[in-house]
Design a protein around this motif. Structure first.
Motif, mmCIF file in Angstrom:
data_model
loop_
_atom_site.group_PDB
_atom_site.id
_atom_site.type_symbol
_atom_site.label_atom_id
_atom_site.label_comp_id
_atom_site.label_asym_id
_atom_site.label_seq_id
_atom_site.Cartn_x
_atom_site.Cartn_y
_atom_site.Cartn_z
ATOM 1 N N GLY A 3 0.814 -1.214 0.000
ATOM 2 C CA GLY A 3 0.000 0.000 0.000
ATOM 3 C C GLY A 3 0.845 1.261 0.000
ATOM 4 O O GLY A 3 0.563 2.219 -0.724
ATOM 5 N N HIS B 253 -4.229 8.042 5.197
ATOM 6 C CA HIS B 253 -3.187 7.169 5.736
ATOM 7 C C HIS B 253 -1.817 7.847 5.778
ATOM 8 O O HIS B 253 -1.485 8.659 4.902
ATOM 9 N N ALA C 83 0.864 6.904 4.869
ATOM 10 C CA ALA C 83 1.658 6.702 3.652
ATOM 11 C C ALA C 83 1.716 7.990 2.834
ATOM 12 O O ALA C 83 2.702 8.229 2.126
ATOM 13 N N PRO D 156 -12.256 2.506 2.794
ATOM 14 C CA PRO D 156 -12.473 3.615 3.725
ATOM 15 C C PRO D 156 -11.145 4.047 4.323
ATOM 16 O O PRO D 156 -10.104 3.440 4.046
ATOM 17 N N TYR E 69 -8.338 4.424 7.262
ATOM 18 C CA TYR E 69 -7.905 3.412 8.230
ATOM 19 C C TYR E 69 -8.358 3.696 9.673
ATOM 20 O O TYR E 69 -8.906 2.803 10.324
ATOM 21 N N CYS F 91 -6.608 0.985 -0.295
ATOM 22 C CA CYS F 91 -5.605 -0.011 0.061
ATOM 23 C C CYS F 91 -6.204 -1.083 0.950
ATOM 24 O O CYS F 91 -6.079 -2.272 0.687
ATOM 25 N N ASP G 205 -4.819 -3.122 -1.834
ATOM 26 C CA ASP G 205 -3.750 -4.028 -1.414
ATOM 27 C C ASP G 205 -4.140 -5.506 -1.530
ATOM 28 O O ASP G 205 -5.099 -5.957 -0.915
HETATM 29 C C1 LIG Z 1 -2.583 -0.353 4.973
HETATM 30 C C2 LIG Z 1 -2.933 0.940 4.345
HETATM 31 C C3 LIG Z 1 -2.006 1.680 3.587
HETATM 32 C C4 LIG Z 1 -0.534 1.332 3.525
HETATM 33 O O1 LIG Z 1 -0.332 0.064 3.161
HETATM 34 P P1 LIG Z 1 0.926 -0.867 3.538
HETATM 35 O O2 LIG Z 1 0.582 -2.071 2.773
HETATM 36 O O3 LIG Z 1 0.926 -1.065 5.018
HETATM 37 O O4 LIG Z 1 2.156 -0.208 3.058
HETATM 38 C C5 LIG Z 1 -2.460 2.804 2.939
HETATM 39 N N1 LIG Z 1 -3.730 3.212 3.065
HETATM 40 C C6 LIG Z 1 -4.642 2.562 3.825
HETATM 41 C C7 LIG Z 1 -6.037 3.087 3.940
HETATM 42 C C8 LIG Z 1 -4.267 1.414 4.501
HETATM 43 O O5 LIG Z 1 -5.129 0.780 5.290
#
Ligand SMILES: *Cc1c(COP(=O)(O)O)cnc(C)c1O
Length: 508
Positions: A96, A139, A141, A185, A187, A214, A243
Motif C-alpha cells: 500500500g 493514511h 503513507a 475507507p 484506516y 488499500c 492491497d
Molecule cells: C494499509 C494501508 C495503507 C498502507 O499500506 P501498507 O501495505 O501497510 O504499506 C495505505 N492506506 C490505507 C487506507 C491502509 O489501510
C-alpha cells in the motif's frame, strides 16, 4: 527436491524458534496486521506459488515473461473489480505504501509537466511546492510520500466521527494542488469519504483525485449493493490503490495501483539510458525484486475468483455487524461514527457517568491479557483545534467469524475489568522532561536511549551489551506519552526504539 543436511535442518529449527515470539498470524487472535482467510488451502497454494518463482527477478519482464503474464492477469482482475475500462492501466507494487507513494509521484510529475507546457503566465507556479489535499484521516503513507517527493500535505479537519465536509476540501483548491486524496475507507475510523462529490469538484478544477482503497478495495468490491460508488466508476477518479496483501489474502509484498489513462501512468515510470550499464525502465520504486508475492496473489485470485472473494467478504460483514452491536451494548464504550467495511474504531462513551466509562486503551491492554490483540490509536488534535478521540482499532477478517463467541466474551469481560479506571496520564513524565530541558535540546541516539530507559522502554532484548528492558506489556501508558509529547520529539524517540531493535549485539 534436494534433501536437507542436518546443518540446514538445525538452521530452520532456529528460525522456527524465533518465529515463536511473533504475533499469531493465523487463527483470528490478532485484529490488525494480518488478514487470515481461514482457508488453509490458500496458504499452501500461495506458498507453492512463491516457491515456483523464487529465483526469478521481477526487474525485467522481458527476460522473465512469466512476471508480465502474472501482472497482466492480476491488473486485469483488479481493473474489472474496480470498474476501470480499456484505458485503465496498472502496476503491481510491493504494498500500500508504495502504491500511495507512486500515485503521489505520478501526480507531482503530471503537475510539473503541465506547469512547463502551459500558459507562461502560470509558470511562476514552478517556484511553488505542489500540494496534496486530503482529510486528516488519510493514511500516513501520504505523509511519507509528501516527505519523500517534496510536496506539502494540506490536511483538512474532519468531525468527531471522522467525516469530512466536501466544501472544506473544495475551499482549499488552487493552482498548486497536484492531487486530492480520499479513502475507501480511511484506516483510523473506517469512514468511506464522500468520493463522488470530491472527485467531481476536483475534476471541475482540473485536479486529479486518488482513491486510497488499500485496505478496503478487495473488501468493499463485494460488500453489498448498498454502497455509494467509490471506485473508478466515479467520474473524476484518476487513480486507485488496493492491497492484495490485505483483503486479497496474499503474503506481504503485493498491492495494485490503477491509473485512469495511459499518458498519466507513463509519468509513474522511471527510465534512464544515461549510464554505461543496461537501460533501466522501472514502473515501481524497486529495481531487482521478488515475484513471490505477485505469484501468490495471482494464484489466490485464480483460486477464489469473484465468487470466492464474495463469500469471504460476506463472512467479514456478518462478523463486523455483530461486533459493532456487541460493542455498542458494552456500557462505557461505543463504535466511532458509522464505519463502512470490515474496520471498527472504539471510543469511550462519554454520555454515561464517569464511573461507568471504559478507557479504550486500558480495555485493549486487558483484552490482550485475555488472548486477543487489538490496536491502540492515539488521540489527535487537528489544525482547527478539534481533537479526535483516542481509540482502539479492530480489523475483522474471515477467520474472525469462528472466534466470535470467544472474542465477544473477552471484549465484554475486559470492559468489566477496567470500567471506571481513569485514562493513563503521563503528565508527570512530560513535566519532568520539560523541567530537565530535554525537550529543547537535540536528541542524539544516546540521549534518546537514556530517556527511553527512564520511561522503562528498553533496547532490543537480544542486545546483551545494553541495559535491555523489553517493550512494555501495557501499551496504554506508552501511547499516552506519545500523545502528550511534542510530535517531533515523540517521533525521534520512536525512531530510537525501532532502530535499537536491529542493532547487532556489542561485544561483551
Ligand atoms: C494499509 C494501508 C495503507 C498502507 O499500506 P501498507 O501495505 O501497510 O504499506 C495505505 N492506506 C490505507 C487506507 C491502509 O489501510
Amino acid at each position: 527436491m534436494a534433501e536437507l543436511s542436518d546443518v540446514s535442518r538445525e538452521i530452520l529449527e532456529r528460525l522456527r524458534r524465533l518465529r515463536e515470539a511473533d504475533a499469531a498470524t493465523h487463527g483470528g487472535r490478532v485484529l490488525s496486521y494480518v488478514y487470515d482467510s481461514g482457508l488453509a488451502e490458500l496458504d499452501e497454494l500461495s506458498a507453492e506459488a512463491m516457491r515456483l518463482v523464487q529465483p526469478v527477478n521481477g526487474l525485467d519482464p522481458t527476460a522473465f515473461p512469466s512476471v508480465a503474464a502474472l501482472e497482466r492477469d492480476v491488473v486485469g482482475f483488479a481493473r474489472q473489480m474496480l470498474h476501470g475500462d480499456a484505458d485503465t492501466v496498472g502496476s503491481i507494487t510491493s504494498g500500500g505504501t508504495e502504491s500511495c507513494m507512486l500515485a503521489v509521484k505520478t501526480a507531482r510529475d503530471v503537475w510539473a509537466a503541465a506547469q512547463v507546457s502551459g500558459d507562461p503566465a502560470t509558470q511562476p507556479m514552478l517556484a511553488l511546492r505542489p500540494r496534496i489535499i486530503a482529510p486528516a484521516t488519510v493514511h500516513a503513507a501520504f505523509h511519507k510520500a509528501a516527505h519523500y517527493f517534496g510536496l506539502d500535505l494540506d490536511l483538512v479537519p474532519v468531525d468527531a466521527t471522522g467525516q469530512v465536509d466536501v466544501n472544506d476540501l473544495r475551499a482549499r483548491f488552487g493552482p498548486d494542488v497536484a492531487l486530492v486524496v480520499v479513502s475507501a475507507p480511511s484506516y483510523p475510523f473506517g469512514v468511506l469519504d464522500p468520493i463522488a462529490d470530491v472527485a467531481s469538484a476536483a475534476a471541475h478544477h482540473g485536479i486529479p483525485c486518488h482513491v486510497d482503497a488499500c485496505i478496503g478495495g478487495f473488501a468493499l468490491a463485494w460488500w453489498g449493493d448498498d454502497l455509494p460508488p467509490w471506485d473508478l466508476a466515479v467520474p473524476g477518479v484518476t487513480s486507485i490503490s488496493a492491497d492484495l496483501h490485505k483483503y486479497g489474502y496474499a503474503p506481504k509484498g503485493a498491492s495494485v495501483l490503477l491509473q485512469r489513462d495511459r499518458d498519466r501512468q507513463r509519468q509513474q515510470f522511471f527510465a534512464t539510458a544515461r549510464w554505461p550499464g543496461y537501460p533501466v525502465v522501472n514502473a515501481t520504486l524497486l529495481g531487482s525484486k521478488s515475484a513471490g508475492a505477485l505469484a501468490a496473489a495471482w494464484a489466490i485470485v485464480q483460486r477464489l475468483g469473484g465468487e470466492g472473494f464474495a463469500e469471504l467478504v460476506s463472512s467479514c460483514r456478518r462478523s463486523t455487524e455483530k461486533l459493532h452491536t456487541r460493542i455498542d451494548d458494552i456500557v462505557g464504550l461505543r463504535v466511532v461514527g458509522s464505519p463502512t467495511g470490515p474496520l471498527l474504531a472504539v471510543e469511550t462513551d462519554a454520555t454515561v457517568p464517569k464511573r461507568s466509562r471504559v478507557d479504550p486503551h486500558h480495555w485493549a491492554d486487558r483484552v490482550s491479557e485475555l488472548g486477543f490483540t487489538l490496536q491502540l490509536q492515539p488521540g489527535f488534535t487537528q489544525s482547527n483545534g478539534l481533537t479526535l478521540p483516542h481509540t482502539t482499532h479492530l480489523t475483522i477478517t474471515p477467520v474472525t467469524e469462528r472466534m466470535l463467541p470467544e472474542l465477544t466474551a473477552a471484549l465484554t469481560q475486559a470492559a468489566d475489568d477496567v470500567r471506571g479506571k481513569a485514562r493513563a496520564t503521563p503528565r508527570f513524565a512530560v513535566q519532568a522532561l520539560r523541567m530537565s530541558g530535554a525537550l529543547g535540546r537535540e536528541l542524539t541516539a544516546d540521549r534518546a536511549q537514556a530517556l527511553l530507559s527512564r520511561f522503562g522502554v528498553g533496547a532490543n532484548p537480544g542486545n546483551a551489551g545494553s541495559a535491555s528492558t523489553p517493550l512494555p506489556a501495557k501499551m496504554a501508558p506508552l501511547i499516552a506519552l506519545v500523545e502528550q509529547l511534542p510530535s517531533e520529539f515523540a517521533e525521534r524517540l520512536l525512531i530510537e526504539v525501532l532502530a535499537r531493535q536491529v542493532e547487532p549485539p556489542t561485544a561483551p
